[in-house]
Scaffold this active site. Sequence first.
Site, PDB file in Angstrom:
ATOM      1  N   ARG A  78      -9.266  -1.276  -3.138  1.00  0.00           N
ATOM      2  CA  ARG A  78      -9.861  -2.338  -3.060  1.00  0.00           C
ATOM      3  C   ARG A  78      -9.662  -2.962  -1.708  1.00  0.00           C
ATOM      4  O   ARG A  78      -8.950  -3.334  -1.382  1.00  0.00           O
ATOM      5  CB  ARG A  78      -8.692  -3.716  -4.279  1.00  0.00           C
ATOM      6  CG  ARG A  78      -9.075  -4.578  -4.051  1.00  0.00           C
ATOM      7  CD  ARG A  78     -10.983  -4.857  -3.972  1.00  0.00           C
ATOM      8  NE  ARG A  78     -10.805  -6.820  -4.564  1.00  0.00           N
ATOM      9  CZ  ARG A  78     -12.048  -7.043  -4.750  1.00  0.00           C
ATOM     10  NH1 ARG A  78     -12.673  -6.714  -5.237  1.00  0.00           N
ATOM     11  NH2 ARG A  78     -12.552  -8.530  -4.905  1.00  0.00           N
ATOM     12  N   GLU A  89      20.853   7.070 -32.094  1.00  0.00           N
ATOM     13  CA  GLU A  89      21.805   7.368 -31.025  1.00  0.00           C
ATOM     14  C   GLU A  89      21.050   9.174 -30.745  1.00  0.00           C
ATOM     15  O   GLU A  89      21.131   8.979 -29.809  1.00  0.00           O
ATOM     16  CB  GLU A  89      22.750   8.368 -31.778  1.00  0.00           C
ATOM     17  CG  GLU A  89      24.122   7.092 -31.325  1.00  0.00           C
ATOM     18  CD  GLU A  89      25.195   8.350 -31.665  1.00  0.00           C
ATOM     19  OE1 GLU A  89      26.149   7.364 -31.654  1.00  0.00           O
ATOM     20  OE2 GLU A  89      26.000   9.035 -32.038  1.00  0.00           O
ATOM     21  N   GLN A 149       1.648  -6.455   3.559  1.00  0.00           N
ATOM     22  CA  GLN A 149       3.208  -5.922   2.704  1.00  0.00           C
ATOM     23  C   GLN A 149       3.556  -6.843   1.629  1.00  0.00           C
ATOM     24  O   GLN A 149       4.469  -6.426   1.303  1.00  0.00           O
ATOM     25  CB  GLN A 149       4.205  -6.822   4.318  1.00  0.00           C
ATOM     26  CG  GLN A 149       4.367  -5.949   4.826  1.00  0.00           C
ATOM     27  CD  GLN A 149       5.664  -7.040   5.955  1.00  0.00           C
ATOM     28  OE1 GLN A 149       5.979  -7.682   5.856  1.00  0.00           O
ATOM     29  NE2 GLN A 149       6.487  -5.970   6.499  1.00  0.00           N
TER      30      GLN A 149
END
Length: 320
Positions: A285, A257, A296
């Site tokens: 790159r 917990e 995109q």
Amino acid sequence: MSGGFGLDLSDEQRELRSWVHGFAADVVRPAASDWDEREQTPWPIIQEAAKIGLYDFDALATLWADPTGLSLPLVSEELFWGDAGIGMSIMGTTLGVAGDVSAGTPEQIGEWAPQCFGDAADPKVAAFCVSEPSAGSDVSAMRVRARHDPVTDEWILSGQKAWITNGGIAAVHVVVASVDPELGSRGQAAFVVPPGTPGLSASRKIRKLGLRASHTADVFLDDVRVPGRCLLGGRERLAAARSGRRASGQAALATFEVTRPIVGAQAIGIARAAYEYALAYAREREQFGRPIISNQAIAFALADMRMEIDAARLLIWRAA
Ligand SMILES: Cc1cc2nc3c(=O)[nH]c(=O)nc-3n(C[C@H](O)[C@H](O)[C@H](O)COP(=O)(O)OP(=O)(O)OC[C@H]3O[C@@H](n4cnc5c(N)ncnc54)[C@H](O)[C@@H]3O)c2cc1C
């Protein structure tokens, strides 16, 4: 540093995060690939953490005492951003200490928690032993037994634990064992196995795909005898767990917990580092005459990563 993502922290928390980030960037990262390839516990780095006051019981107690609950996740995220294997080598002890703190009496915490860390001159690590070959998610299936010897007032531990961080190299092993197997996890209790106790041995370090600097091993308990005072929380806690009065009375759950949000923050540190490496590469790159990030499909994937990391962090902070 891109860790904040605009979330609201106090000045002290920002300072803490940037202090640990500095350690992760200057000490952990430069050493990461070396310790990863060697697959060895990075004792000199643990020692560095001890020297600057990041690795001792007082430091952990202070982090734990933060009423917002955010200090430990912040520290965990930064360390694991530095390197997961070294991060786990430093934070693994927290699990053993959490086992002691969540079940132990104030006297037991005072006796064992500092021994989990040693000191800056001679740092130690601790282990928390719950998992077994046939008991992973299903903690109630645990077979390691604890029997009481009324003549000597000793507990006798026997069986095998599996996948234990710092297993066999720890100064203090906190072992969860079954006292009443028929009661499942309600019949389990946590025991401290003090340094150098006969009968505790371990397998060789297990080879892993990741976290390779961190020591993981099976632990064998061959009628390991520990004094009665090593039952964490004493017989009162055992009786409360048996009665099932509250879930956190159960030895393993009580520790999980308090530590699961920390483990979540560790995963966020790893994810953030992966995201930052991917972002830097996508900017650097070039293909077809331009950086690949200008496509995109790549920019969107990176944006999604960042959003998911941010959302996961919010969830972890809320849980913490
Ligand atoms: C690097 C490392 C360090 C570790 N360190 C420690 C340590 O210090 N101490 C310790 O005690 N243990 C340690 N462990 C063990 C770890 O706690 C266990 O791996 C974990 O509890 C999961 O158990 P398991 O691997 O047996 O998986 P299993 O329990 O066999 O689970 C296998 C898969 O089934 C899924 N699954 C299981 N049950 C259900 C269900 N009811 N519903 C849906 N899905 C389910 C799981 O999510 C998982 O994807 C470590 C493990 C690793 C890899």
